[in-house]
Scaffold this motif. Structure first.
Motif, PDB file in Angstrom:
ATOM      1  N   SER A   1     -48.476 141.134 -35.995  1.00 40.47           N
ATOM      2  CA  SER A   1     -48.424 142.030 -34.832  1.00 40.47           C
ATOM      3  C   SER A   1     -48.694 143.487 -35.205  1.00 40.47           C
ATOM      4  O   SER A   1     -49.089 144.280 -34.362  1.00 40.47           O
ATOM      5  CB  SER A   1     -47.066 141.907 -34.146  1.00 40.47           C
ATOM      6  N   ARG A   2     -48.506 143.830 -36.455  1.00 41.46           N
ATOM      7  CA  ARG A   2     -48.762 145.201 -36.914  1.00 41.46           C
ATOM      8  C   ARG A   2     -50.149 145.346 -37.538  1.00 41.46           C
ATOM      9  O   ARG A   2     -50.467 146.353 -38.143  1.00 41.46           O
ATOM     10  CB  ARG A   2     -47.701 145.627 -37.916  1.00 41.46           C
ATOM     11  N   GLY A   3     -50.972 144.308 -37.403  1.00 44.85           N
ATOM     12  CA  GLY A   3     -52.332 144.364 -37.919  1.00 44.85           C
ATOM     13  C   GLY A   3     -52.449 144.140 -39.415  1.00 44.85           C
ATOM     14  O   GLY A   3     -53.504 144.355 -39.997  1.00 44.85           O
ATOM     15  N   GLN A   4     -51.375 143.690 -40.049  1.00 45.09           N
ATOM     16  CA  GLN A   4     -51.397 143.461 -41.482  1.00 45.09           C
ATOM     17  C   GLN A   4     -51.712 141.992 -41.775  1.00 45.09           C
ATOM     18  O   GLN A   4     -51.207 141.098 -41.102  1.00 45.09           O
ATOM     19  CB  GLN A   4     -50.054 143.827 -42.118  1.00 45.09           C
ATOM     20  N   ALA A   5     -52.541 141.784 -42.784  1.00 48.85           N
ATOM     21  CA  ALA A   5     -52.876 140.423 -43.202  1.00 48.85           C
ATOM     22  C   ALA A   5     -51.686 139.810 -43.935  1.00 48.85           C
ATOM     23  O   ALA A   5     -51.076 140.442 -44.789  1.00 48.85           O
ATOM     24  CB  ALA A   5     -54.102 140.435 -44.096  1.00 48.85           C
ATOM     25  N   THR A   6     -51.379 138.591 -43.577  1.00 52.31           N
ATOM     26  CA  THR A   6     -50.260 137.870 -44.191  1.00 52.31           C
ATOM     27  C   THR A   6     -50.772 136.543 -44.726  1.00 52.31           C
ATOM     28  O   THR A   6     -51.365 135.770 -43.971  1.00 52.31           O
ATOM     29  CB  THR A   6     -49.157 137.601 -43.146  1.00 52.31           C
ATOM     30  N   PRO A   7     -50.552 136.263 -46.008  1.00 49.02           N
ATOM     31  CA  PRO A   7     -51.027 134.974 -46.529  1.00 49.02           C
ATOM     32  C   PRO A   7     -50.267 133.805 -45.904  1.00 49.02           C
ATOM     33  O   PRO A   7     -49.109 133.932 -45.532  1.00 49.02           O
ATOM     34  CB  PRO A   7     -50.743 135.071 -48.030  1.00 49.02           C
ATOM     35  N   ARG A   8     -50.954 132.705 -45.793  1.00 49.38           N
ATOM     36  CA  ARG A   8     -50.323 131.479 -45.292  1.00 49.38           C
ATOM     37  C   ARG A   8     -49.647 130.789 -46.476  1.00 49.38           C
ATOM     38  O   ARG A   8     -50.278 130.574 -47.507  1.00 49.38           O
ATOM     39  CB  ARG A   8     -51.364 130.568 -44.665  1.00 49.38           C
ATOM     40  N   ILE A   9     -48.398 130.442 -46.308  1.00 51.43           N
ATOM     41  CA  ILE A   9     -47.625 129.838 -47.394  1.00 51.43           C
ATOM     42  C   ILE A   9     -47.176 128.445 -46.961  1.00 51.43           C
ATOM     43  O   ILE A   9     -46.321 128.309 -46.073  1.00 51.43           O
ATOM     44  CB  ILE A   9     -46.405 130.706 -47.757  1.00 51.43           C
TER      45      ILE A   9
END
Length: 97
Positions: A55-63
């Motif tokens: 929601s903050r536009g940051q990329a998050t890896p899928r775990i």
């Protein structure tokens, strides 16, 4: 199959739950594919996907992680049992009951 699982995850699914070990129902009904995917194969699919954008536009890896029916993390023993599961028998060897 793998492509459908990847598409579902990219479209917002966050759980490939309901995966059964040594599933025989669909095979006994004559299904030709989609009955079994190893934990290694599932992890490879997840790792191959682009990162989620939060929601903050940051990329998050899928775990990837293996869960229990009650959505707790599976014990190391259960995870190892999944890794060591034998392949399914060919459909012709699955006895109707």
């Amino acid at each position: 199959g793998a492509r459908g699982a990847a598409m579902a995850l990219c479209a917002g699914a966050n759980d490939l739950g309901g995966t059964l070990m040594n599933e025989r129902i669909s095979r006994a009904a004559g299904a030709a594919h989609g009955q079994e995917m190893s934990p290694t194969d599932l992890r490879q699919i997840i790792h191959s996907l682009p990162q989620d954008i939060g929601s903050r536009g940051q990329a998050t890896p899928r775990i990837p992680w293996q869960r229990t029916t009650l959505y707790a993390e599976a014990s190391a023993e259960r995870q190892q049992a999944a890794e060591n599961a034998k392949p399914l028998l060919p459909t012709s060897e699955v006895a109707a009951r």
